[in-house]
Enzyme design. Sequence first.
Site, PDB file in Angstrom:
ATOM      1  N   ASN A   9     -29.333  16.350  36.190  1.00 52.96           N
ATOM      2  CA  ASN A   9     -30.769  16.099  36.069  1.00 52.96           C
ATOM      3  C   ASN A   9     -31.230  16.838  34.817  1.00 52.96           C
ATOM      4  OD1 ASN A   9     -33.525  15.871  36.293  1.00 52.96           O
ATOM      5  ND2 ASN A   9     -33.714  17.256  38.054  1.00 52.96           N
ATOM      6  N   TRP A  10     -31.476  16.076  33.765  1.00 55.64           N
ATOM      7  CA  TRP A  10     -31.807  16.699  32.471  1.00 55.64           C
ATOM      8  C   TRP A  10     -33.253  17.202  32.434  1.00 55.64           C
ATOM      9  CZ3 TRP A  10     -29.273  13.383  27.970  1.00 55.64           C
ATOM     10  CH2 TRP A  10     -27.891  13.314  28.178  1.00 55.64           C
ATOM     11  N   LYS A  11     -34.052  16.815  33.401  1.00 58.02           N
ATOM     12  CA  LYS A  11     -35.477  17.202  33.461  1.00 58.02           C
ATOM     13  C   LYS A  11     -36.195  16.835  32.153  1.00 58.02           C
ATOM     14  CE  LYS A  11     -34.153  20.842  36.605  1.00 58.02           C
ATOM     15  NZ  LYS A  11     -34.637  21.910  37.451  1.00 58.02           N
ATOM     16  N   HIS A  94     -38.097  14.836  43.831  1.00 64.06           N
ATOM     17  CA  HIS A  94     -37.605  16.142  43.373  1.00 64.06           C
ATOM     18  C   HIS A  94     -38.686  17.188  43.656  1.00 64.06           C
ATOM     19  CE1 HIS A  94     -36.263  19.380  40.751  1.00 64.06           C
ATOM     20  NE2 HIS A  94     -35.073  18.811  40.758  1.00 64.06           N
ATOM     21  N   GLU A  96     -39.815  19.541  41.978  1.00 59.42           N
ATOM     22  CA  GLU A  96     -40.757  19.773  40.866  1.00 59.42           C
ATOM     23  C   GLU A  96     -41.838  18.697  40.854  1.00 59.42           C
ATOM     24  OE1 GLU A  96     -37.784  20.076  37.791  1.00 59.42           O
ATOM     25  OE2 GLU A  96     -37.107  21.969  38.655  1.00 59.42           O
ATOM     26  N   GLU A 166     -31.804  20.373  48.146  1.00 62.40           N
ATOM     27  CA  GLU A 166     -32.034  21.354  47.093  1.00 62.40           C
ATOM     28  C   GLU A 166     -33.015  22.426  47.572  1.00 62.40           C
ATOM     29  OE1 GLU A 166     -31.091  19.480  43.019  1.00 62.40           O
ATOM     30  OE2 GLU A 166     -33.204  19.177  43.427  1.00 62.40           O
ATOM     31  N   GLY A 172     -32.968  26.407  39.493  1.00 62.46           N
ATOM     32  CA  GLY A 172     -33.255  27.045  38.209  1.00 62.46           C
ATOM     33  C   GLY A 172     -33.393  28.554  38.275  1.00 62.46           C
ATOM     34  N   SER A 212     -28.806  25.629  41.217  1.00 54.23           N
ATOM     35  CA  SER A 212     -27.966  26.563  40.451  1.00 54.23           C
ATOM     36  C   SER A 212     -26.462  26.331  40.651  1.00 54.23           C
ATOM     37  CB  SER A 212     -28.349  28.015  40.767  1.00 54.23           C
ATOM     38  OG  SER A 212     -29.705  28.241  40.413  1.00 54.23           O
ATOM     39  N   GLY A 233     -28.969  20.756  37.552  1.00 51.54           N
ATOM     40  CA  GLY A 233     -30.007  20.834  36.521  1.00 51.54           C
ATOM     41  C   GLY A 233     -29.486  21.496  35.266  1.00 51.54           C
ATOM     42  N   GLY A 234     -29.750  22.789  35.120  1.00 48.61           N
ATOM     43  CA  GLY A 234     -29.435  23.522  33.897  1.00 48.61           C
ATOM     44  C   GLY A 234     -28.030  23.295  33.355  1.00 48.61           C
TER      45      GLY A 234
HETATM   46  C1  PEP Z   1     -32.329  20.375  39.835  1.00 49.02           C
HETATM   47  O1  PEP Z   1     -33.088  20.264  38.908  1.00 49.02           O
HETATM   48  O2  PEP Z   1     -32.241  19.452  40.640  1.00 49.02           O
HETATM   49  C2  PEP Z   1     -31.509  21.581  39.938  1.00 49.02           C
HETATM   50  C3  PEP Z   1     -30.762  21.736  40.984  1.00 49.02           C
HETATM   51  O3  PEP Z   1     -31.600  22.505  38.909  1.00 49.02           O
HETATM   52  P1  PEP Z   1     -30.634  23.761  38.653  1.00 49.02           P
HETATM   53  O4  PEP Z   1     -29.213  23.261  38.773  1.00 49.02           O
HETATM   54  O5  PEP Z   1     -30.960  24.205  37.272  1.00 49.02           O
HETATM   55  O6  PEP Z   1     -30.934  24.774  39.689  1.00 49.02           O
END
Ligand code: PEP
Length: 247
Positions: A9-11, A94, A96, A166, A172, A212, A233-234
Site C-alpha cells: 500500500n503505497w499510500k 483502510h 486512515e 490491521e 506505521g 509494520s 505500507g512503509g
Molecule cells: C498499511 O498502510 O496498511 C500498513 C500496514 O502500513 P505499515 O506497514 O507502514 O504499518
Amino acid sequence: MRRKIIAGNWKMNKTPAEAVSLAEMLRDRVNTDNADVVFCVPAIDIIPVAEVVKGTNIAIGAENVHYEESGAYTGEISALMLKEAGVKYVIAGHSERREYFGETNTMVNKKVKKILEHGMIPIMCCGETLEQREMGITLEHIRIQIKKGLYGLTADDAEKVIIAYEPIWAIGTGKTATSGQAQEVCAAIRKTVEEIYGSKTAEKIRIQYGGSVNAKNAAELFSMPDIDGGLVGGASLKEEFEKIVNY
Ligand code: PEP
C-alpha cells in the site's frame, strides 16, 4: 490450500515518474511463483505502473473507490474507471480513510459491493485502536466490522474478498502485533465468516495481516495458520518489499 497474497500500500507517496522507477525496481526483483503480488498505488500512478508490470504476474491495486456508479462526486474515482485502467484489487475501509475521511462500515459495505460488481477484488480492512485492545473489546469490534462490511454479499462473492486485519496501533508505528496476537484475531475473523457463510467459504477466504510488516517479521507472521499474507505500507516502498514477498 490458500495461496498467499502480499500487497503493498503505497499510500500518498510517489509521483508518476517516481512510481515508475519504484515499480520497475520491484518488478525485476519480486518473485510471483509462490504468492499473489499486488502494488496498490495512488490513483494517478495506476496507468503508468500498470504499463510497467504489463506481462508479469504483478497485479495493480487502487487505494480507494467511490461506491456510486458515476455522477456529481467531484474528486472521486469510480470502479468502472479503475477497472478500465487495469486495476484488479481495491482497498476498502483502510483505517486512515476511516479516521481522516469519515469512512463508515456502511460506506465500506457499499464499496465492497461496487468493487465486486465490476469484477475486481476488494481488500477490506478492519482493525482495532489501542484503546479498544486495552479495553478488551478487540474481537467484538472486529466482528462488527466484518459483519457490516460483508452484509448482503452472497457466499460466492464473500469468498473472493480479501480481509486485511490491521491493528491501528501497529500501522506505521514500527510496533508489530505478535504472531500470536495477529493469529488470534485472524482466526476470529475466519470464525465470523464461518458463522455467516459456513465452513467452505471460511476455508477459502484469504486474510492478511498488516501493521509494520517488515523483512524480519514477515516469515513468522505469514506462517500462522489463519494469516494468508500481508498488506504492507512503509516497507512496500523499498527494496525490502522483495524480501517480504520472498519470505
Ligand atoms: C498499511 O498502510 O496498511 C500498513 C500496514 O502500513 P505499515 O506497514 O507502514 O504499518
